[in-house]
Scaffold this motif. Structure first.
Motif, short mmCIF file in Angstrom:
data_model
loop_
_atom_site.label_atom_id
_atom_site.label_comp_id
_atom_site.label_asym_id
_atom_site.label_seq_id
_atom_site.Cartn_x
_atom_site.Cartn_y
_atom_site.Cartn_z
N LYS A 129 7.65 5.82 -1.22
CA LYS A 129 8.45 3.90 -1.48
C LYS A 129 7.51 3.47 -2.71
O LYS A 129 8.08 3.33 -4.06
CB LYS A 129 8.60 2.93 -0.09
N SER A 130 6.21 3.20 -2.68
CA SER A 130 4.87 2.24 -3.99
C SER A 130 4.92 3.46 -4.32
O SER A 130 4.87 3.12 -5.81
CB SER A 130 3.80 2.07 -2.64
N THR A 131 4.99 4.54 -4.95
CA THR A 131 4.19 5.52 -6.15
C THR A 131 5.57 6.14 -6.38
O THR A 131 5.77 5.41 -7.23
CB THR A 131 4.24 6.94 -4.76
N GLY A 139 -3.84 0.76 -0.11
CA GLY A 139 -3.24 1.93 -0.38
C GLY A 139 -1.86 1.74 -0.85
O GLY A 139 -1.93 1.91 -3.02
N ASP A 140 -0.61 0.99 -1.55
CA ASP A 140 -0.71 -0.30 -1.80
C ASP A 140 -0.36 -0.57 -3.53
O ASP A 140 -0.46 -0.30 -4.62
CB ASP A 140 0.72 -0.74 -1.51
N ARG A 141 -1.94 -1.21 -3.06
CA ARG A 141 -2.61 -2.06 -4.53
C ARG A 141 -3.57 -0.70 -4.98
O ARG A 141 -2.95 -0.99 -6.29
CB ARG A 141 -3.98 -3.21 -3.33
N LEU A 174 11.90 -4.59 -4.33
CA LEU A 174 11.92 -5.45 -3.41
C LEU A 174 11.17 -4.19 -3.05
O LEU A 174 12.00 -3.41 -2.06
CB LEU A 174 12.92 -6.32 -2.59
N GLU A 175 9.96 -3.56 -2.30
CA GLU A 175 9.67 -2.54 -1.09
C GLU A 175 10.07 -2.67 0.24
O GLU A 175 8.50 -3.88 0.59
CB GLU A 175 9.11 -1.80 -1.70
N THR A 176 10.06 -2.55 0.93
CA THR A 176 10.06 -2.92 2.22
C THR A 176 9.80 -1.49 3.31
O THR A 176 11.03 -0.74 3.07
CB THR A 176 10.89 -3.50 3.00
MG LIG Z 1 4.55 0.96 0.43
#
Ligand SMILES: [Mg+2]
Ligand SMILES: Nc1nc2c(ncn2[C@@H]2O[C@H](COP(=O)(O)OP(=O)(O)OP(=O)(O)O)[C@@H](O)[C@H]2O)c(=O)[nH]1
Length: 331
Positions: free
Chosen positions: A74-76, A110-112, A159-161
């Motif tokens: 999701k973050s990538t 990791g997200d950051r 919005l990532e959840t």
């Molecule tokens: Mg993520």
């Protein structure tokens, strides 16, 4: 009398401060946006004042929810989408909801790092949020934070959840466009189905399409959509294959998101969807307000008395609740 005027003075001050803060947010001040979000995360009177000021300055930016299993990419994907949107000149704001699990430290870090690409870009604002202090938890803190972001007039809010747990799924599911991310591999589609992700998806993404099992995964998703065709409301969720790590398929995803946005506007569903979102949040706020009031009425003494009577089987739980709520809300 003097205490009352002091209190109302303090209240005006709070509202004035919130108005000024949101005014700077509207002008694009990112530090003030970060500050406003910290207040919201913390909760309390200032959070409410900021929420009020933000709502009065709503820009109505399109809200894209991205959800799916932990580690689905999701973050990538979000980072790759941002790149796409920046090419189009759009200003993007991202709210990543940190799972409340104490084991998520690595994922947050990791997200950051994954979104670091955009750290120096003025047209991108990324914030992750935990909402530990906020009364009513994430389901009330997240929309409040989104309103503050909206006041800064971004072209789009992402919005990532993580798609596990009722609250996270509900939060993402309330977005204007809901993107559900799955991975190829045996049983992933069933997972999406089980977790209740099927019902909320406007767009499916098969990410990590560089792995084996993509066509099988796609076939299974199509089949699930066929079986649930009666749930589709004039929009059959497209299935997009992506390799988020190298950006493959991401411009197609961006185009489909824009197509869904147009579809929502043209069909009048955008207004309906947003009204439903506000209605459900308002109901939650009423429930919370009543609960707080009933619990705290007479310093909590009445609640204890009623509880004692319930425990002694003198009255039942519903009667006790009715009594407490009506005492706490005199007409
Ligand atoms: Mg993520
Ligand atoms: N092979 C491959 N790996 C990918 C792809 N997209 C993401 N990854 C990797 O998958 C891992 C998880 O990616 P994230 O973007 O952190 O996934 P996430 O869904 O945001 O994870 P959480 O927020 O922890 O739930 C990372 O190691 C990524 O590099 C892809 O398309 N192909």
């Amino acid at each position: 009398v003097s205490t009352r005027s002091a209190a109302s003075h303090e209240f005006e001050d709070l509202n004035g401060n919130a108005d000024r803060l949101i005014d700077r947010v509207r002008q694009g001040n990112r530090r003030d946006l970060a500050r406003a979000l910290s207040y919201v995360e913390y909760g309390g009177a200032m959070a409410q004042a900021i929420g009020r000021a933000a709502w009065a300055n709503a820009s109505g930016a399109h809200l894209v929810g991205i959800t799916g299993a932990p580690g689905a990419g999701k973050s990538t994907l979000t980072s790759a989408l941002i790149k796409e949107e920046r090419l189009a000149g759009d200003v993007v704001t991202v709210l990543a909801i940190d799972p409340s699990s104490p084991f998520s430290g690595g994922a947050i870090l990791g997200d950051r790092i994954r979104m670091m690409d955009h750290a120096l870009d003025d047209g991108v604002f990324i914030r992750s949020m935990a909402a530990r202090g906020h009364l009513g938890g994430l389901s009330l803190a997240a929309p409040q934070a989104l309103r503050v972001m909206d006041a800064s007039s971004p072209s789009r809010i992402i919005l990532e959840t993580v798609g596990v747990g009722q609250t996270e799924i509900e939060i993402a599911g309330a977005a204007d466009t809901v993107v559900v991310v799955v991975n190829p591999g045996w049983g992933d589609d069933v997972q999406a189905n089980k977790a209740g992700l099927l019902e909320i998806a406007d767009i499916f993404v098969i990410n990590k399409a560089d792995r084996e099992g993509v066509s099988r995964c796609k076939r299974d998703l199509e089949q699930m959509l066929d079986l649930n065709a009666e749930l589709l409301d004039g929009w059959r969720p497209p299935i997009i294959c992506t390799v988020a790590v190298n950006g493959e398929g991401v411009s197609e995803l961006d185009a489909v998101i824009r197509r869904h946005e147009d579809h929502l506007r043209d069909s009048g569903r955008l207004v309906k969807r947003r009204s439903a979102r506000v209605k459900s949040e308002l109901e939650k706020i009423i429930a919370l307000t009543l609960t707080q009031r009933a619990l705290l009425f007479a310093g909590g003494r009445d609640f204890q008395l009623a509880l004692d009577r319930v425990l002694a089987h003198e009255i039942d739980l519903y009667s006790a609740a009715e009594l407490l709520v009506s005492q706490a809300t005199p007409d």
